[in-house]
Design a protein around this motif. Sequence first.
Motif, short mmCIF file in Angstrom:
data_model
loop_
_atom_site.label_atom_id
_atom_site.label_comp_id
_atom_site.label_asym_id
_atom_site.label_seq_id
_atom_site.Cartn_x
_atom_site.Cartn_y
_atom_site.Cartn_z
N THR B 207 -9.41 5.43 -12.58
CA THR B 207 -8.35 5.69 -11.60
C THR B 207 -8.83 5.45 -10.17
N GLY B 208 -10.05 5.91 -9.88
CA GLY B 208 -10.60 5.73 -8.54
C GLY B 208 -10.67 4.26 -8.16
N ARG B 209 -11.08 3.44 -9.13
CA ARG B 209 -11.18 2.01 -8.83
C ARG B 209 -9.80 1.40 -8.59
N LYS B 210 -8.83 1.89 -9.36
CA LYS B 210 -7.46 1.39 -9.18
C LYS B 210 -6.97 1.72 -7.77
N TRP B 211 -7.21 2.95 -7.33
CA TRP B 211 -6.77 3.35 -5.99
C TRP B 211 -7.50 2.53 -4.94
N ARG B 212 -8.80 2.31 -5.18
CA ARG B 212 -9.59 1.54 -4.22
C ARG B 212 -9.03 0.11 -4.09
N SER B 213 -8.69 -0.51 -5.25
CA SER B 213 -8.15 -1.88 -5.16
C SER B 213 -6.80 -1.88 -4.47
N ALA B 214 -6.03 -0.81 -4.67
CA ALA B 214 -4.74 -0.74 -3.99
C ALA B 214 -4.95 -0.66 -2.48
N LEU B 215 -5.93 0.13 -2.07
CA LEU B 215 -6.23 0.23 -0.64
C LEU B 215 -6.66 -1.12 -0.08
N ALA B 216 -7.46 -1.85 -0.87
CA ALA B 216 -7.90 -3.19 -0.43
C ALA B 216 -6.70 -4.11 -0.30
N ALA B 217 -5.76 -4.00 -1.27
CA ALA B 217 -4.56 -4.85 -1.23
C ALA B 217 -3.71 -4.51 -0.01
N VAL B 218 -3.62 -3.21 0.31
CA VAL B 218 -2.84 -2.79 1.47
C VAL B 218 -3.49 -3.32 2.74
#
Lengths: 201, 544
Positions: B207-218
């Motif tokens: 989950t942490g990695r998913k959130w991190r990639s979302a932040l990168a995408a944002v």
Amino acid sequence: MVSFKINGETVQARQGWTVLETARQHGVHIPTLCHHEAVEPSGACRLCVVEVVQGKWSKIVISCMYPVAEGIEILTDSPRVKNVRRWILEMLLAECPGSKEIRALAAEYGVSASRFAAHHPDEQCILCGLCVRVCKEVVGVSAISTIGRGVHKKIGSPYQGPAEACVACGSCVTVCPTGAMRARLDAVRGEPKVKLAHGAK
Amino acid sequence: MSNISAVPQPWAERLNSAADLEALRQRLEAGQDPNRPEIIVCHGTGCLANGSPQAAEALKKAIKDAGLDAKVVPGIKITGCHGFCSRGPLVVVRPQGLFYQRVQPEDAQEIVQTTLIEGKPVDRLLYVDPVSGEHIPHEKDIPFYKHQERIVLRNIGKVDPTDLGDTLVRGGYQALAKALFSMTPEEVVQQVEASGLRGRGGAGFPTGRKWRSALAAVAKKGGPVYVVVNGDEGDPGAFMDRTIMEGDPHAVLEGLILGAYALGAHQGYMYVRAEYPVAIKHLGIAMEQARALGLLGENILGSGFSFDVQVNRGAGAFVCGESTALFTSIEGRAGEPKPKYVRSVEEGLWGRPTVLNNVETWANVPQIVEKGGAWFAGIGVPHSTGTKVFSLVGKVNNVGLVEVPMGIPLQDIVEKLGGGVPGGQPFKAVQTGGPSGGCLPERLLDLPLDFDALTEAGSMMAAWASAACARCSTASARARAASRTSWTCAAWPRPSRTAPCAPWAAAPPTRCSPPCNTSRTSTWPTSRTTSARPGCARTSSPTA
């Protein structure tokens, strides 16, 4: 520019292109049914499958939507790809035995009969939705849509009556890969309101 | 059951700081007497189907008739699913913690007389250990509960899901206050990363990695970003998400708000399948109460952070549990999956970066934020941290919902929690992961239940564990049935030669008419459990 290999040959592509676009640009044949340059790809017919090799592993993807990437290797006619296509064609044969185009395409891959039961011997539509996408994206009227889901899915107009929105442009008939739309157009556009017959007063 | 209009007035005003929340919590706590007798009636869907509302009514009436109202004011609390669905309707009497099973309206008088007035347990309603034959009076001593470790389910069966005050007393929204006032969004993401939490939907993506990639995408594409709860639980025999949404909707909501704070989202969605009307209702009530208190909506707790959420109801399509189909469904189009080679954290709902997590994943987040990622990482095994909720169904003595630490051997689930195979039959196989999973035979009983071990064994995490015993059904039959319909697991056609194998063999008589041999089971709440089941059509059976 992105450079990668298709069937061993290095090709160049722009960032954001798909594998299919690049292959067509370089004259590599990949069979498709639901693809048309005028509309967004939807990946419905699955016939454009290719094998992507990246280092030690490989996977089957649909080339009409797979974005190009630096250093990948694409095989468009590997035994694995051919096997998947034969399966798809066998299923298409069972779904729409009435289509001449599907039968010809299947024959190309050595598929002459399907092991799946065909329930509608005259069916031609493969439900790829290309007509729906053209009507929405190119014509801009969305007179037709897919109706129902699963085995009950079909192409039709709202409430399955003549569509008010239909401008009778015939784009759906033009793009249809199997000619199935020809038989449906009358049901969609209904009776023409203005008679254009010669000699009418 | 109380509802929004029954929110106690004195505290229904908006909270504007963490101190306000703490003050309210203390006020509510002071208003509760820990020694006050309280009868808890499970209103999980399983118990509802078995008649728990009638039992609750009868208890209320019995208390009134006994004239206790004036003296000790025993309260009746309606809670979500206690998990022990095969024994429903369940009634727990606090503060003693007495556990009564299969309580019928006619038992109410005796419970009130013996337990509330005389202070003694009603022996015939107690749980009987199938091995030793002993009566076990207290909930905490029952093997089914003793071996569980409840993090996600900690409040379920203890709080009234329609009363925010109850949740607040038990520490609800403390994590939110902590995050909003003492942590940066980055720190929240770091805690989730450190916890090692993996997606509970089945794939186990960190989950942490998913959130991190979302932040990168944002960072690359700019906002907005959306957070979405996947509550379209469709696997046959699975009811973990339903229980969480019904029994502790605030945990899901709080987790979602925390996720939104970490990711900078201002709009969230809860996609819940239409077949879960109670979950939809409870989530709606929870949102309304949280909004009234300023825990949701504009300027949450006066922190300046705004976030709102809406519930989207599915329309009965199994496929809408898949991310692309779920997004198109929320967007208002036909819920059809589309092939994609771009992840939803980059291009999800309306083409924006979207974080889609399972109900159980979101419900874990408040605890992680409150107690720290390191605490969570200490539970379970490395690479599969925390606990996992399982729906335990099929040929085991104790059918229901369990939460166990990751890495627990399969044997413990089947024997300690499940109580073994009914009738002392030999164990044959267990299926995990629903239709996408696989059958684990007896030789794999030592297998630790974690994401990697299950994948390696060819099965899958998530969903449900369904055991089969040697004589009554083959594993392949179970697998076939699992892929057919959801009710098959409960209304398993009883094989004529193996009467003792059916877990419902000892259940009270069915309401079917004419009487058939497949008595009612508690796991399935729909009308199918009464007369529409295929088994009920049989009027005679060799074992009848």
